[in-house]
Each structure stands twice: as C-alpha cells, then as structure tokens.
Design an enzyme around this catalytic site. Sequence first.
Site, PDB file in Angstrom:
ATOM      1  CE  LYS A 176      42.604 -24.803 -17.052  1.00  9.92           C
ATOM      2  NZ  LYS A 176      42.151 -23.481 -16.526  1.00  9.92           N
ATOM      3  CD  GLU A 252      27.797 -30.266 -20.794  1.00  6.40           C
ATOM      4  OE1 GLU A 252      28.021 -29.559 -19.794  1.00  6.40           O
ATOM      5  OE2 GLU A 252      27.294 -31.403 -20.726  1.00  6.40           O
ATOM      6  CB  CYS A 286      25.764 -22.023 -20.389  1.00  6.78           C
ATOM      7  SG  CYS A 286      25.055 -23.426 -19.521  1.00  6.78           S
ATOM      8  CD  GLU A 388      27.831 -17.342 -24.279  1.00  2.00           C
ATOM      9  OE1 GLU A 388      29.043 -17.453 -24.547  1.00  2.00           O
ATOM     10  OE2 GLU A 388      27.185 -18.236 -23.703  1.00  2.00           O
TER      11      GLU A 388
HETATM   12  P1  NAD Z   1      36.487 -20.388 -21.470  1.00  2.00           P
HETATM   13  O1  NAD Z   1      36.234 -21.140 -22.724  1.00  2.00           O
HETATM   14  O2  NAD Z   1      37.201 -19.104 -21.545  1.00  2.00           O
HETATM   15  O3  NAD Z   1      37.303 -21.286 -20.433  1.00  2.00           O
HETATM   16  C1  NAD Z   1      36.862 -22.558 -20.040  1.00  2.00           C
HETATM   17  C2  NAD Z   1      38.050 -23.371 -19.566  1.00  2.00           C
HETATM   18  O4  NAD Z   1      38.899 -23.661 -20.676  1.00  2.00           O
HETATM   19  C3  NAD Z   1      38.944 -22.658 -18.547  1.00  2.00           C
HETATM   20  O5  NAD Z   1      39.350 -23.592 -17.579  1.00  2.00           O
HETATM   21  C4  NAD Z   1      40.131 -22.197 -19.384  1.00  2.00           C
HETATM   22  O6  NAD Z   1      41.303 -22.032 -18.656  1.00  2.00           O
HETATM   23  C5  NAD Z   1      40.249 -23.353 -20.358  1.00  2.00           C
HETATM   24  N1  NAD Z   1      40.941 -23.053 -21.605  1.00  2.00           N
HETATM   25  C6  NAD Z   1      40.965 -21.889 -22.280  1.00  2.00           C
HETATM   26  N2  NAD Z   1      41.669 -22.032 -23.430  1.00  2.00           N
HETATM   27  C7  NAD Z   1      42.092 -23.315 -23.471  1.00  2.00           C
HETATM   28  C8  NAD Z   1      42.880 -24.067 -24.393  1.00  2.00           C
HETATM   29  N3  NAD Z   1      43.336 -23.541 -25.521  1.00  2.00           N
HETATM   30  N4  NAD Z   1      43.140 -25.369 -24.106  1.00  2.00           N
HETATM   31  C9  NAD Z   1      42.671 -25.930 -22.969  1.00  2.00           C
HETATM   32  N5  NAD Z   1      41.929 -25.264 -22.062  1.00  2.00           N
HETATM   33  C10 NAD Z   1      41.638 -23.975 -22.309  1.00  2.00           C
HETATM   34  O7  NAD Z   1      35.047 -20.215 -20.805  1.00  2.00           O
HETATM   35  P2  NAD Z   1      34.679 -19.375 -19.509  1.00  2.00           P
HETATM   36  O8  NAD Z   1      34.861 -17.927 -19.825  1.00  2.00           O
HETATM   37  O9  NAD Z   1      35.382 -19.958 -18.347  1.00  2.00           O
HETATM   38  O10 NAD Z   1      33.122 -19.692 -19.328  1.00  2.00           O
HETATM   39  C11 NAD Z   1      32.103 -18.976 -19.972  1.00  2.00           C
HETATM   40  C12 NAD Z   1      31.654 -19.697 -21.220  1.00  2.00           C
HETATM   41  O11 NAD Z   1      31.254 -21.024 -20.884  1.00  2.00           O
HETATM   42  C13 NAD Z   1      30.430 -19.104 -21.891  1.00  2.00           C
HETATM   43  O12 NAD Z   1      30.611 -19.123 -23.273  1.00  2.00           O
HETATM   44  C14 NAD Z   1      29.308 -20.059 -21.523  1.00  2.00           C
HETATM   45  O13 NAD Z   1      28.221 -20.092 -22.417  1.00  2.00           O
HETATM   46  C15 NAD Z   1      30.026 -21.353 -21.508  1.00  2.00           C
HETATM   47  N6  NAD Z   1      29.320 -22.338 -20.696  1.00  2.00           N
HETATM   48  C16 NAD Z   1      28.643 -23.334 -21.327  1.00  2.00           C
HETATM   49  C17 NAD Z   1      27.926 -24.263 -20.584  1.00  2.00           C
HETATM   50  C18 NAD Z   1      27.155 -25.387 -21.225  1.00  2.00           C
HETATM   51  O14 NAD Z   1      26.720 -26.271 -20.502  1.00  2.00           O
HETATM   52  N7  NAD Z   1      26.946 -25.385 -22.524  1.00  2.00           N
HETATM   53  C19 NAD Z   1      27.928 -24.164 -19.203  1.00  2.00           C
HETATM   54  C20 NAD Z   1      28.626 -23.114 -18.593  1.00  2.00           C
HETATM   55  C21 NAD Z   1      29.332 -22.204 -19.350  1.00  2.00           C
HETATM   56  O1  6OD Z   2      22.345 -28.183 -14.673  1.00  2.00           O
HETATM   57  C1  6OD Z   2      23.327 -28.673 -15.218  1.00  2.00           C
HETATM   58  O2  6OD Z   2      23.612 -29.879 -15.132  1.00  2.00           O
HETATM   59  C2  6OD Z   2      24.182 -27.832 -16.020  1.00  2.00           C
HETATM   60  N1  6OD Z   2      25.166 -28.467 -16.699  1.00  2.00           N
HETATM   61  C3  6OD Z   2      23.991 -26.504 -16.040  1.00  2.00           C
HETATM   62  C4  6OD Z   2      24.755 -25.620 -16.806  1.00  2.00           C
HETATM   63  C5  6OD Z   2      24.659 -24.296 -16.614  1.00  2.00           C
HETATM   64  C6  6OD Z   2      25.488 -23.388 -17.339  1.00  2.00           C
HETATM   65  O3  6OD Z   2      25.879 -22.340 -16.947  1.00  2.00           O
END
Ligand code: NAD
Ligand code: 6OD
Length: 484
Positions: A176, A252, A286, A388
């Site tokens: 998804k 993550e 992230c 964040e």
């Molecule tokens: P988000 O949580 O809004 O959405 C992520 C995904 O979850 C999307 O596909 C969304 O449609 C889906 N989603 C939302 N609500 C849901 C539910 N109730 N059930 C199932 N699916 C659902 O995140 P975003 O805005 O797309 O991305 C930004 C965030 O992601 C930031 O907080 C960032 O720190 C985090 N992030 C973390 C990492 C990591 O590796 N830790 C990496 C990249 C991004």
């Molecule tokens: O480098 C990666 O494997 C990884 N998961 C990076 C994540 C970046 C977040 O925005």
Amino acid sequence: MKQISNFINGEFVSTAKTFEKRSPLNDAVIAQVAEAGKVEVDAAVESARAALSGPWAKLAIAERADLLHGVANEINRRFDDFLAAEVADTGKPMSLARHLDIPRGAANFKVFADVVKNVPTEFFETATPDGRGAHNYATRSPVGVVAVVCPWNLPLLLMTWKVGPALACGNTVVVKPSEETPQTATLLGEVMNAVGIPKGVYNVVHGFGPGSAGEYLTTHQGVNAITFTGETRTGAAIMKAAADGARPVSMEMGGKNPAIVFADCDFEAAIEGTLRSVFANSGQVCLGTERVYVERPIFDRFVAAMKQGAEALTIGVPTASDTTMGPLISQEHKNKVLSYYKKAVEEGATVITGGGIPAMAGDLAYGAWVQPTIWTGLSDHAAVCREEVFGPCCHISPFDSEEEVIRRANDTQYGLAASIWTSNLQRGHRVAARIEAGLVWVNSWFLRDLRTPFGGTKQSGIGREGGVHSLEFYTELKNICIKL
Ligand code: NAD
Ligand code: 6OD
C-alpha cells in the site's frame, strides 16, 4: 490524464472510484489513481495467498535470488521511467532521485537476494541420557503474505527496502504505497511481469489509511505480517489492527534526530554534513537532523556558516541542473510545516534564515514551497525542539559539556538516529554508546551499508531490518530435533 491502477495477480486493475494525484510543483492534477476498496484488497490478499503455494514456493533459493537480480536489472534498464515517475510524484530534484532513490530501489533486491542465499542457520548437538544424543538444526520458512505500508518521502527506496527482503525470503506481498506517491509501486508491477515473477507474488493496492485501502489491508486476516514505515501515530493504529489475529509487525516511525557538534570537529565536514542532514529532500528524511547542538566556542561561527549554506540552496524545479531543493510533498504538508514556522516565532525563536515561503514564478506560486529555515534561541521545551516537523528546518543551540549534551540529545520520545561530529575518536565512541537511538553516525550522515541493522528505539520503531536482521521478521525459524 495519466491513470494509475492497482496491480493484482499480475494484472493492472482499475476501479470506478479514483482520487487525484497533484503535483507538488504547482498543485496541478497529474494523474487519476484507482482507489482499492474492500473488493480489490480482498482480491490482492487472496492472490498473494494463492501464490504462496504456486510456482514461487517451488523455486530454490538460488533461483529466487536470480529472479530478484533480474528485477534489479530491469529497474536499472528502465531507470529513466522510474526517475520520471518518482520526480513527478515528489517534485524532488532529479539529481537526488538519480543518485539515491532509483539506484537504491534496485540495490534493495540484489543485496537481500544475496543475504538470503548466503546466511547460515544454527546446529546443536544435544547429549541425551541414553548416550545416543540428538541433532538440532534450524530452518527458515516464509512468514506468508506480508502487507507493506509505505510513506511518501523516498517512495521506491522505502518500498523496495521491505519488498526486497520479503520476496528474497519467499514471501508474497501486498503493497500500500502512500496516496501521495502511487507511481513507482505501480511501475514495479510492469517490471515484475517482464522478469517473470509469478502472478500474485507482488500486488499493489492504492488508497488512503482509515476507511480505505490501508485499513482494509492491515485488518485483513489473510495477511500474516505487517511492515510499516510512517508516522508514529499511524504505526500505533496499525499495531492495534495487527493485534487482531496476533500478527507480527515491523515498525519504522518518526524521529527528532540530534546532531552534536564538538569544537574539535572538522568544521567544513560538520557544516557540509549538517546542511545535508537538515535540508536533503527538503528535510523530508526520517533520519534528518532537526536539533543541532554546537559546543559554545564554535557556536557563532557554526550558525553563520549554516546560514550561508542554507541561503546558497537553489530552490527550483526538478529538471533544472542547479536545483538543490524542491518543494514539500503536498499543500497539506506545507501547511503543517508553516504552522511550525509560525509557532517557533511565537515561542520566541530568533529566525537566522527563512521562516516563510519563497517567491516562485508563474504557476509554481501554487506549489508546496517553503524556505529552508534555521532558528536559535529556543529552550529545549519549544515545539520545534520536541515535535517532528519533517521539513527543511532545524534549531541550533549551544552546549558546554559532554554530559549536558548527551542528556539533552536523549531527552526525547524518539530514538531513530543521531550524528556526532568530533575529531576525537575516543569521544566519538564514548558519546555514541550513550545516545539512545537505533543509528548513530560519527563524522557522517546517511552513510548506509544495507547489511547493517536499521530501525529506531523508543517511539521511533519496533524491530530492526537490514542484512540478516531482516530475516528475523520475514521468516519463521523452526527447530528440528532428530533423536539419534
Ligand atoms: P503516514 O503515517 O501518514 O502514512 C504512511 C502510510 O500509512 C501511508 O501509506 C498511509 O496511507 C498509511 N496509513 C495512514 N493511516 C493508516 C491506517 N490507519 N491504517 C493503515 N494505513 C494507514 O506517514 P507519511 O506522512 O507518509 O510519512 C512521513 C512519516 O514517516 C514521518 O513521520 C517520518 O518520520 C516517517 N518515516 C519513518 C521512517 C523510518 O525509517 N523510521 C522512514 C521514512 C519516513
Ligand atoms: O536507508 C534505508 O534503508 C532507509 N530505510 C532509510 C530511511 C529513510 C527515511 O526517510
């Protein structure tokens, strides 16, 4: 108008219900995306289940690995298509996507195929009272159907970071993608078909979270495990869904990552690395730095150099060769980031640079642009020092001792990543050991070896992926004990 379909059982599936994908550059509609309802999500999960007992299950590990190398090669062959799709969805500079998103999207298939091919399992000889003994050996089998729920910031890279190991371990997946970035996941369907990945092994359903494809997928009892990247709040909602059926999760999530700059650092390297960690991908990484702590003797010089670096960024369209910063992903995210820019000022920040919207010509004025922004002067309790933002911004504050900066760096609900800048390696090791985060870089940032563990502590994540650690989530270990 471009139509983006779901990908189910090797077929591109449209739906009557669609949603608009808008360009971050100017807010124009660039595609209509087929939204998967319960029917399509059911079909995707069922096809993934069926594929678990089809030709995919009969492949030897080496054959599976060869196919995944083929996927990587085909992504590279269609590099320009992936590049165009990723850039259209995100607005990020071509130079960034060309060097990071697309090559890593391909590499994730090769690296995990090789890991799985080469990883050993354990063997124990056990003594028994009759003196004959027993042999124990462990085997790994796929978990089953894995739901892969992805964010928008590095769409192909973060999706393949999960799909690569999941498939290498013999699972099937239903992806998804974020509603903001539907294109590259769909394009990958074409690659899977071209390479001969059996039908049903890779499926994509488009839509939103609650009341849409995200919820239908994560609550679906035909899904055996859920791997998620996104906001901590979303992760918590998905964990509740996963509790029904006691399905394992890999999480993550968000971060509020510190950079700690000691006075003995290589100043130029620390500036270059911190500028990158704050502003790369418009701060939508992230692992990005949002809190910078600088030892007092070099504080003023460091702030001045960061200001100069931020003001030297060239904001522009992805195709311009001098563009170093693109827009944010959407109007909604722009409004969120700008609300933090406003809050920082209300809480008494000194705005070193930025704080607003850049002047953009023509229809770009409708895009999701914000200025790279640096603040000083806030207490550690201010919103932009605790929450964040996920935008091109940071707060810089001075510190006086190692003990103080470790305490302040750790004073957060998050624990994803940190960077330490020092030329004293003893200090580098000492401070790194005490930072509460899953990843700590000393004198670098986002230097990634895919064999290493990746993930966050505290509210930044649950579990580790990367290298052999991915196998903990994507396989079931079984012990077989043979009495001799
Ligand atoms: P988000 O949580 O809004 O959405 C992520 C995904 O979850 C999307 O596909 C969304 O449609 C889906 N989603 C939302 N609500 C849901 C539910 N109730 N059930 C199932 N699916 C659902 O995140 P975003 O805005 O797309 O991305 C930004 C965030 O992601 C930031 O907080 C960032 O720190 C985090 N992030 C973390 C990492 C990591 O590796 N830790 C990496 C990249 C991004
Ligand atoms: O480098 C990666 O494997 C990884 N998961 C990076 C994540 C970046 C977040 O925005």
